[in-house]
Design a protein around this motif. Structure first.
Motif, PDB file in Angstrom:
ATOM      1  N   MET A  33      87.632  47.050  16.701  1.00 17.70           N
ATOM      2  CA  MET A  33      86.399  46.798  15.763  1.00 17.70           C
ATOM      3  C   MET A  33      84.994  47.625  16.305  1.00 17.70           C
ATOM      4  SD  MET A  33      87.600  44.700  13.560  1.00 17.70           S
ATOM      5  CE  MET A  33      89.306  44.340  13.396  1.00 17.70           C
ATOM      6  N   ALA A  34      85.570  48.789  16.418  1.00 16.87           N
ATOM      7  CA  ALA A  34      84.285  49.549  16.890  1.00 16.87           C
ATOM      8  C   ALA A  34      83.416  49.965  15.566  1.00 16.87           C
ATOM      9  CB  ALA A  34      84.767  51.042  17.418  1.00 16.87           C
ATOM     10  N   MET A  35      82.282  49.539  15.792  1.00 23.46           N
ATOM     11  CA  MET A  35      81.205  49.667  14.832  1.00 23.46           C
ATOM     12  C   MET A  35      80.163  50.672  14.922  1.00 23.46           C
ATOM     13  SD  MET A  35      80.421  45.576  14.040  1.00 23.46           S
ATOM     14  CE  MET A  35      81.831  44.356  13.637  1.00 23.46           C
ATOM     15  N   HIS A  36      79.764  51.399  13.829  1.00 20.08           N
ATOM     16  CA  HIS A  36      78.788  52.469  13.957  1.00 20.08           C
ATOM     17  C   HIS A  36      77.852  52.398  12.859  1.00 20.08           C
ATOM     18  CE1 HIS A  36      81.947  54.381  11.193  1.00 20.08           C
ATOM     19  NE2 HIS A  36      80.970  54.618  10.680  1.00 20.08           N
ATOM     20  N   ASP A  37      76.896  53.147  13.151  1.00 17.30           N
ATOM     21  CA  ASP A  37      75.559  53.186  12.122  1.00 17.30           C
ATOM     22  C   ASP A  37      76.041  54.044  10.751  1.00 17.30           C
ATOM     23  OD1 ASP A  37      72.916  54.347  11.013  1.00 17.30           O
ATOM     24  OD2 ASP A  37      72.368  52.898  12.479  1.00 17.30           O
ATOM     25  N   PRO A  38      75.389  53.536   9.669  1.00 14.22           N
ATOM     26  CA  PRO A  38      75.856  54.194   8.428  1.00 14.22           C
ATOM     27  C   PRO A  38      75.063  55.532   8.483  1.00 14.22           C
ATOM     28  CG  PRO A  38      75.077  51.965   8.111  1.00 14.22           C
ATOM     29  CD  PRO A  38      74.800  52.189   9.409  1.00 14.22           C
ATOM     30  N   ALA A  39      74.211  55.854   9.405  1.00 12.96           N
ATOM     31  CA  ALA A  39      73.861  57.322   9.333  1.00 12.96           C
ATOM     32  C   ALA A  39      75.060  58.273   9.583  1.00 12.96           C
ATOM     33  CB  ALA A  39      72.770  57.384  10.368  1.00 12.96           C
ATOM     34  N   TYR A  40      76.063  58.053  10.219  1.00 16.78           N
ATOM     35  CA  TYR A  40      77.049  58.844  10.470  1.00 16.78           C
ATOM     36  C   TYR A  40      77.826  59.177   9.204  1.00 16.78           C
ATOM     37  CZ  TYR A  40      81.376  60.940  12.190  1.00 16.78           C
ATOM     38  OH  TYR A  40      82.337  62.093  12.377  1.00 16.78           O
ATOM     39  N   LEU A  41      78.119  58.295   8.157  1.00 22.86           N
ATOM     40  CA  LEU A  41      78.657  58.654   6.876  1.00 22.86           C
ATOM     41  C   LEU A  41      77.784  59.485   6.085  1.00 22.86           C
ATOM     42  CD1 LEU A  41      79.737  54.800   5.915  1.00 22.86           C
ATOM     43  CD2 LEU A  41      80.962  56.706   7.077  1.00 22.86           C
ATOM     44  N   ARG A  42      76.459  59.563   6.250  1.00 17.66           N
ATOM     45  CA  ARG A  42      75.541  60.404   5.474  1.00 17.66           C
ATOM     46  C   ARG A  42      75.714  61.766   5.930  1.00 17.66           C
ATOM     47  NH1 ARG A  42      72.255  55.623   5.835  1.00 17.66           N
ATOM     48  NH2 ARG A  42      71.201  56.293   7.770  1.00 17.66           N
ATOM     49  N   ALA A  43      75.818  61.744   7.407  1.00 23.58           N
ATOM     50  CA  ALA A  43      75.942  63.135   8.019  1.00 23.58           C
ATOM     51  C   ALA A  43      77.130  63.618   7.433  1.00 23.58           C
ATOM     52  CB  ALA A  43      75.654  62.915   9.488  1.00 23.58           C
ATOM     53  N   ALA A  44      78.324  62.910   7.585  1.00 19.53           N
ATOM     54  CA  ALA A  44      79.618  63.421   7.256  1.00 19.53           C
ATOM     55  C   ALA A  44      79.626  63.814   5.837  1.00 19.53           C
ATOM     56  CB  ALA A  44      80.764  62.216   7.455  1.00 19.53           C
ATOM     57  N   ARG A  45      79.151  63.296   4.887  1.00 21.66           N
ATOM     58  CA  ARG A  45      79.042  63.520   3.675  1.00 21.66           C
ATOM     59  C   ARG A  45      78.424  64.812   3.478  1.00 21.66           C
ATOM     60  NH1 ARG A  45      81.901  63.441  -0.919  1.00 21.66           N
ATOM     61  NH2 ARG A  45      82.043  65.528   0.146  1.00 21.66           N
ATOM     62  N   GLU A  46      77.188  64.997   3.722  1.00 20.34           N
ATOM     63  CA  GLU A  46      76.546  66.202   3.929  1.00 20.34           C
ATOM     64  C   GLU A  46      77.190  67.480   4.613  1.00 20.34           C
ATOM     65  OE1 GLU A  46      74.271  69.745   4.828  1.00 20.34           O
ATOM     66  OE2 GLU A  46      74.837  68.179   6.385  1.00 20.34           O
ATOM     67  N   LEU A  47      77.949  67.422   5.535  1.00 19.69           N
ATOM     68  CA  LEU A  47      78.641  68.350   6.294  1.00 19.69           C
ATOM     69  C   LEU A  47      79.882  68.772   5.698  1.00 19.69           C
ATOM     70  CD1 LEU A  47      78.507  67.191   9.860  1.00 19.69           C
ATOM     71  CD2 LEU A  47      77.389  69.223   9.090  1.00 19.69           C
ATOM     72  N   CYS A  48      80.661  67.645   4.723  1.00 18.52           N
ATOM     73  CA  CYS A  48      81.691  68.065   4.075  1.00 18.52           C
ATOM     74  C   CYS A  48      81.278  68.780   2.888  1.00 18.52           C
ATOM     75  CB  CYS A  48      82.520  66.681   3.900  1.00 18.52           C
ATOM     76  SG  CYS A  48      83.486  65.881   5.260  1.00 18.52           S
TER      77      CYS A  48
END
Length: 463
Positions: free
Chosen positions: A231-246
């Motif tokens: 149950m490692a939790m992370h900030d939604p900012a990572y998803l935004r960054a991943a979307r932009e990079l992809c």
């Protein structure tokens, strides 16, 4: 002394190969013989009850034997239990695909059905590679996954999984995937926030994509919560960054929402929490869903895809189509159960109710969160977790905690030294207070020097 076995336990151990179980050890810790379920409770042969604190491996959203889901399945059973989805179609599959697409505002507008989470991941990986191949870019055949990620135990899914206990034995059979830093907020350096950890992880992803994007088909990740690794939790900012990079490097983004979808993180899809500052939603290219979508009733999984991916398979040549199938694809009973689950969300305002339930249980758990014997108490939607400090957890901590929980009417299965709760969406203030009390008592019993109390059989239920 091994416990005396009931007839059901004896027969099960003699003929059933149980999942995620060392069967040699199972004779000392035999499977719990469950005979019925009602609401959040499971009942054994002796009438003892157990609160299903993990929703039976995270699938049972509204408790056991939910009247409305029962009724929907019974109605479907009298008309059409199943028909193959190759060359045929039926209302439950069509309606489910339509309603799920609508929840993404039509961005993910095509739905491919399967049976379980690992199968959905296999499908998404194959779709990504085949899409690029159909576009004349066959070199894009590598995948990127996060450290600590879990995506299932079939060979393709296991190749993008980083939980060693599952993959080590089969490693020689697996394709090689690129692993990048997890944005797990527990990795924060002094003075860092969860968003800072996400930024560091995104920088590592960017470096890899900048160098290898011509060979990379897709990045796969679990949005917001990496489940099976603790149950490692992370900030939604990572998803935004991943979307932009992809987008920048022309790599598909696959969201594995098998565990975190269906309202578990506070929104129906976890990815909804990664909206841009102006509230513009962002979406993955492929989204995998399973577990809670059928309410814990029947095996069902699916992959939602963008139209651009779907259209790359349209051709007169059969081999350019997506040739993946199994006999029970889009099973009508399972789809009808899923439609009843969506009805519950729409009619009962489940997301709003879940926010109330989450606040109640978080408040009830506040004393435990401050307990010096634990660290990293965390919560996201209807998921709670904490880590027992080393070396307090000790040998066989998860097994001892599980037994101590059963003595207190809790069905709970820690992951290593991580204790987590994913209860069904049926909490009220009294039940939340009871759950917090029993969890604290279970921790006390597990960490006490005298383990007799942890191993004592539970008393029969009084209610």
């Amino acid at each position: 002394m091994p416990p005396a076995l009931s007839d059901l336990q004896q027969r099960s151990l003699s003929h059933v190969w149980h999942p995620c179980t060392q069967m040699q050890r199972a004779w000392q810790l035999p499977p719990l013989p469950i005979v019925r379920g009602q609401g959040p409770w499971l009942y054994d042969e002796q009438g003892r009850r157990y609160f299903d604190a993990i929703s039976s491996w995270w699938v049972n959203l509204f408790g056991h034997a939910d009247a409305r889901i029962n009724a929907a399945i019974k109605d479907q059973l009298d008309t059409l239990p199943h028909v193959m989805l190759a060359g045929c179609t039926h209302e439950p599959a069509v309606q489910l695909a339509e309603r799920l697409s609508a929840r993404t505002a039509g961005v993910l507008d095509h739905c491919f059905f399967a049976s379980d989470g690992a199968s959905a991941v296999e499908i998404a990986l194959k779709m990504s590679f085949h899409h690029w191949r159909n576009l004349g870019r066959p070199a894009k055949q590598d995948f990127v996954c996060l450290r600590q990620g879990y995506h299932g135990e079939t060979l393709g899914a296991l190749a993008v999984t980083d939980v060693q206990v599952f993959r080590d034995a089969y490693d020689p059979l697996l394709m090689r995937a690129h692993q990048v830093m997890s944005p797990d907020a527990r990795q924060a350096l002094p003075g860092e926030s969860a968003a800072d950890v996400a930024q560091r992880a995104a920088a590592e992803l960017e470096a890899l994509l900048a160098e290898q994007h011509e060979r990379i088909a897709a990045l796969i990740l679990e949005p917001l919560v990496q489940g099976a690794s603790g149950m490692a939790m992370h900030d939604p900012a990572y998803l935004r960054a991943a979307r932009e990079l992809c987008d920048r490097y022309q790599v598909h983004l696959i969201a594995d929402e098998i565990a975190v979808g269906c309202g578990r993180t506070g929104t129906f899809f976890a990815f909804e929490q990664a909206a841009l500052p102006d509230q513009t939603p962002i979406w993955p290219d492929l989204l995998c869903l399973s577990k809670g979508i059928s309410g814990g009733y029947l095996p069902l999984s699916l992959v939602l895809s963008r139209n651009a991916i779907y259209e790359a398979f349209l051709d007169d040549e059969v081999a350019r189509g997506f040739l993946h199938s199994h006999s029970y694809t889009g099973n009508a009973l399972a789809c009808r159960a899923a439609l009843a689950v969506l009805d519950r969300f729409d009619q009962d305002h489940v997301l709003e109710t879940n926010r109330e339930q989450a606040a109640q249980l978080t408040a009830a758990l506040a004393p435990l969160a401050a307990d010096p014997r634990i660290e990293h108490f965390r919560q996201r939607g209807m998921i709670w977790a904490f880590d027992v400090r080393e070396p307090l957890a000790g040998a066989r901590f998860a097994e001892r905690f599980h037994l101590a929980g059963r003595a207190r009417e809790l069905l709970i299965r820690p992951i290593g030294r991580t204790v987590y709760l994913l209860p069904p969406y049926v909490l009220d203030p009294a039940l939340s207070a009871w759950l917090a009390e029993q969890l604290r008592a279970t921790l006390d019993a597990t960490l006490s020097e005298n383990t007799d109390d942890a191993d004592r059989a539970p008393e029969p239920a009084t209610a």
